[in-house]
Design a protein around this motif. Structure first.
Motif, PDB file in Angstrom:
ATOM      1  N   UNK A 137      88.662  61.448  14.469  1.00  0.00           N
ATOM      2  CA  UNK A 137      89.319  60.576  13.494  1.00  0.00           C
ATOM      3  C   UNK A 137      88.957  59.116  13.708  1.00  0.00           C
ATOM      4  N   UNK A 138      88.611  58.760  14.955  1.00  0.00           N
ATOM      5  CA  UNK A 138      88.330  57.350  15.258  1.00  0.00           C
ATOM      6  C   UNK A 138      86.889  56.961  14.957  1.00  0.00           C
TER       7      UNK A 138
ATOM      8  N   UNK B 107      93.024  51.493   7.874  1.00  0.00           N
ATOM      9  CA  UNK B 107      94.119  52.406   8.228  1.00  0.00           C
ATOM     10  C   UNK B 107      95.115  52.544   7.080  1.00  0.00           C
ATOM     11  N   UNK B 108      95.012  51.637   6.124  1.00  0.00           N
ATOM     12  CA  UNK B 108      95.982  51.667   5.024  1.00  0.00           C
ATOM     13  C   UNK B 108      95.872  52.960   4.224  1.00  0.00           C
TER      14      UNK B 108
ATOM     15  N   UNK C 116     106.587  54.523   5.748  1.00  0.00           N
ATOM     16  CA  UNK C 116     105.260  53.931   5.887  1.00  0.00           C
ATOM     17  C   UNK C 116     104.200  54.804   5.198  1.00  0.00           C
ATOM     18  N   UNK C 117     104.593  56.012   4.814  1.00  0.00           N
ATOM     19  CA  UNK C 117     103.666  56.911   4.128  1.00  0.00           C
ATOM     20  C   UNK C 117     103.115  58.027   5.000  1.00  0.00           C
ATOM     21  N   UNK C 118     103.598  58.132   6.245  1.00  0.00           N
ATOM     22  CA  UNK C 118     103.114  59.189   7.138  1.00  0.00           C
ATOM     23  C   UNK C 118     103.811  60.503   6.767  1.00  0.00           C
ATOM     24  N   UNK C 119     103.016  61.582   6.591  1.00  0.00           N
ATOM     25  CA  UNK C 119     103.605  62.877   6.254  1.00  0.00           C
ATOM     26  C   UNK C 119     103.366  63.927   7.335  1.00  0.00           C
TER      27      UNK C 119
ATOM     28  N   UNK D 140      93.187  59.849   8.611  1.00  0.00           N
ATOM     29  CA  UNK D 140      94.089  60.006   9.748  1.00  0.00           C
ATOM     30  C   UNK D 140      93.907  58.815  10.668  1.00  0.00           C
ATOM     31  N   UNK D 141      94.998  58.359  11.255  1.00  0.00           N
ATOM     32  CA  UNK D 141      94.920  57.268  12.216  1.00  0.00           C
ATOM     33  C   UNK D 141      95.039  57.826  13.625  1.00  0.00           C
ATOM     34  N   UNK D 142      94.095  57.445  14.490  1.00  0.00           N
ATOM     35  CA  UNK D 142      94.122  57.886  15.890  1.00  0.00           C
ATOM     36  C   UNK D 142      94.952  56.912  16.709  1.00  0.00           C
ATOM     37  N   UNK D 143      95.932  57.444  17.411  1.00  0.00           N
ATOM     38  CA  UNK D 143      96.844  56.632  18.237  1.00  0.00           C
ATOM     39  C   UNK D 143      96.801  57.241  19.645  1.00  0.00           C
TER      40      UNK D 143
END
Ligand code: SF4
Lengths: 476, 204
Positions: free
Chosen positions: B132-133, B64-65, B92-95, B11-14
């Motif tokens: 996640x970070x 992040x890939x 981009x592949x985000x589900x 997971x990417x933390x934004x």
């Protein structure tokens, strides 16, 4: 097959206007609560092309071409410079015309006398009526709620669904009433009311809700002002915003091209008079605003909720109680190149833009011209009327002479610098005083900085070259 | 539409609030045909400098890939109705996107494209962002039926409209469902013509 429950129409429970509109369009409700709504008007623009591609994949036709109307606005060039900056724009406009011809619906192209921004030009044609459901693949479709219509923005897949079925599955929204009472101070308009509301309830303050605007201040607003207010409902997160129709609405609609005529118009008015919220009807949430409290309001940050009276100062993030809001403020201050404590009237402006579906109607242009008359702008600016009809009217009143004499550019109608798709953009790093609806990062072009305000306030900024309280420049 | 049941991914933390659809895909890319693939446009101007070089941004580093989950702050996807914002995420592949709240139109568009908008409380979103970070963070698992999100031994619940949940779980397509209601629609139109004769525009 989903189960069905009959649509219940209580005879005793007091209903809101939103309930009445919902009930009048409900075809069936599934056991899971989703209701299939009939759609009375479907408006399209160049950006709707994804939906037509979905139709082609299914070999489908449009269910009701007679209720489907297209108009070119997002990519339309408004001056020579825009054509040069966005050479691909004409292929988007041609694509809409091709889809209209292939699927058989009326569409106004760039040179059509009915052309303009979808939310300005199509109400002028009498296509928006009280009691209708209306959708468009554009979030500011809430504008049409000004007529007492149930109008909301949808995405491309929903556009394809409406094209193929003239219906849409929806969940009944929560309801919010915002009551504004009292007399607006001189020089304060619908844009100030809207920014005041968004600053107070937040950019997601009405998420999941339909808003009804009520109160003596709202009743006194013109149709143009009502459209500005309903337009900005989406910036408070609402699905839609609407106002009960009244004599102001009926007078606006009389003799419009596609509005009912003669006996049918009288019959319609009789029906439309019932489109009010019953006394004692309940809302999920209520807000009350006192009109005399509203000052000219401008945004300083990158969300429409980051708005303050022009007499204010940039807030200090270090003293904000909510850590997330503080971080958002820090980020916005950095992007906008401001500092905590800075007086709003000390913020220099590089250019102005008067236009967009929020503030490009004849009243908006008149309000700006009152400030600009016999004055010279210190900075460049673009004025793009919302429709060919508005342009024509403004020129008949000589307003274009006032803008041009002040040094501003008088352009053709379209979305223009609101979103910059046609090539009308704010250069990176520049700060624009804009009558539009979104101050998001890069909204008016990559690296652009936007301050949202009323037409009078944008005009005042043009004259001084910095954010200015337009009340000080009003002629006595 | 591909059904969504469970998903396990990095997971990417934004940690940003109010990421609007103009950020998700800047307007200038929107005249592209979908077949071109919208993944490269995702958050383009936050991820790149004006000269095209990559910025220091959570989605950019190699680790992040392949991340199919975004964790972010409130009011994600506010703003314009552009479904292209969802196309950019999906391509981009985000589900799945996890946030305390979403723009309404964005959330509706997500469902149509099999992308899960999972609503968590603000404190839970902060916990997930932190977990996640962490360097060497465990993968994130989302179980839609159970409405849970798991990172290591952190488990939080999320909410989603129950209709949307069914649509995602079954990969249902609205249009086919609606076309089955043709008789009801016809009946409505007939009745409505008498009730609201003024509602149809006079095109003559
Ligand atoms: S003027 Fe701006 S907000 Fe209005 S429809 Fe055009 S792009 Fe959208």
């Amino acid at each position: 097959m989903p189960d069905r429950t009959p649509i219940t129409r209580s005879l005793t429970r007091p209903l809101t206007l939103i309930d009445k509109l919902w009930n009048a369009h409900a075809i069936t409700t599934r056991a899971d609560g989703q209701t299939l709504l009939f759609i009375d008007r479907h408006l399209l623009h160049e950006g709707s092309f994804h939906a037509f591609n979905q139709l082609r994949e299914r070999n489908a036709r449009i269910a009701r071409p007679d209720l489907t109307f297209g108009i070119a606005d997002h990519y339309v060039p408004t001056r020579k410079a825009s054509t040069e900056a966005a050479p691909a724009a004409h292929t988007m406009i041609a694509q809409l015309a091709r889809n209209a011809a292939e699927f058989g619906f009326l569409s106004a192209g760039a040179a059509d006398p009915r052309q303009g921004i979808v939310h300005v030009a199509l109400p002028e044609q009498g296509l928006t009526l009280p009691g209708l459901s209306l959708v468009c693949g554009d979030s500011h479709t809430s504008t049409h709620g000004a007529f007492g219509a149930y109008a909301f923005g949808i995405g491309a897949s929903e556009v394809a669904h409406v094209l193929m079925t003239q219906t849409l599955w929806q969940k009944r929204p929560d309801q919010m009433r915002i009551t504004v009472n009292g007399t607006l101070p001189p020089g304060i308009g619908a844009k100030d009311i809207a920014l005041h509301i968004i600053a107070r309830i937040g950019a997601d303050g009405a998420q999941g809700h339909a808003i009804e605007y009520a109160g003596s201040t709202i009743r006194a607003l013109s149709m143009e002002a009502r459209m500005t207010l309903c337009n900005l409902s989406i910036e408070a997160g609402a699905r839609l915003g609407l106002i009960a129709p009244d004599e102001t609405t009926f007078a606006f609609l009389k003799n419009r091209r596609f509005a009912p005529k003669a006996a049918l118009f009288d019959r319609a008015i009789t029906d439309w008079r019932h489109l009010t919220t019953d006394p004692d009807a309940e809302f999920d949430r209520e807000h009350t605003i006192n009109a005399p409290d509203i000052a000219p309001t401008v945004t300083w940050g990158t969300s429409p909720e980051q708005a303050l009276p022009i007499t204010g100062h940039i807030p200090n993030p270090d003293t904000m109680p909510d850590p997330n809001k503080a971080q958002a403020a820090r980020d916005a201050i950095a992007y906008m190149d401001l500092y905590a404590g800075q007086k709003l009237t000390d913020i220099p402006i590089d250019r102005i833009f008067i236009g967009s579906c929020t503030n490009s109607r004849i009243e908006d242009l008149r309000a700006a011209s009152v400030i600009l008359a016999n004055r010279t702008a210190r900075i460049p600016g673009l004025v793009s009327p919302g429709s060919a009809a508005v342009k024509h009217q403004a020129e008949a009143e000589g307003l274009h002479h006032i803008f041009q004499a002040a040094g501003l550019e008088w352009a053709d109608p379209g979305c223009s610098m609101c979103v910059g798709m046609n090539g009308d953009t704010v250069p990176s790093g520049e700060r624009c005083a804009s009558t539009t609806n979104r101050n998001f990062k890069g909204r008016q072009g990559r690296g652009s900085r936007t301050h949202l305000m009323s037409p009078a306030m944008a005009a005042a900024a043009a004259i001084t070259g910095h954010l200015t309280d337009a009340r000080l420049l009003r002629h006595s | 539409m591909i059904p969504f049941t469970t998903l396990t991914s990095k997971a990417t933390a934004l940690p940003i609030a109010n990421i609007d659809t103009d950020q998700l895909i800047p307007a200038r890319f929107m005249s592209q045909p979908r077949s071109a693939g919208y993944g490269a446009f995702l958050l383009h101007d936050l991820r790149h400098n004006p000269d095209g070089t990559r910025r220091d941004f959570p989605l950019n580093p190699p680790e992040a890939e392949g991340s199919a989950i975004l964790i972010t702050r409130r009011n994600f996807g506010c703003g314009s109705s552009r479904e292209a914002a969802v196309y950019a995420l999906a391509d981009h592949g985000i589900r799945a996107v996890i946030a305390p709240s979403f723009g309404d139109i964005f959330a509706a568009n997500s469902i149509k494209n099999g992308l899960l908008p999972a609503v968590v409380t603000e404190p839970d979103s902060e916990r997930l962002l932190e977990a996640a970070a962490l360097p060497g963070a465990r993968p994130t698992t989302i179980d839609l039926a159970a409405q849970t999100i798991t990172i290591g031994n952190l488990v939080v619940n999320f909410t989603i409209d129950r209709v949307w949940k069914t649509q995602l779980l079954e990969g249902l397509d609205d249009i086919d469902l609606t076309l089955r209601e043709a008789r009801l629609i016809e009946g409505f139109v007939e009745q409505d013509r008498a009730a609201r004769p003024w509602a149809v525009p006079d095109l003559s």
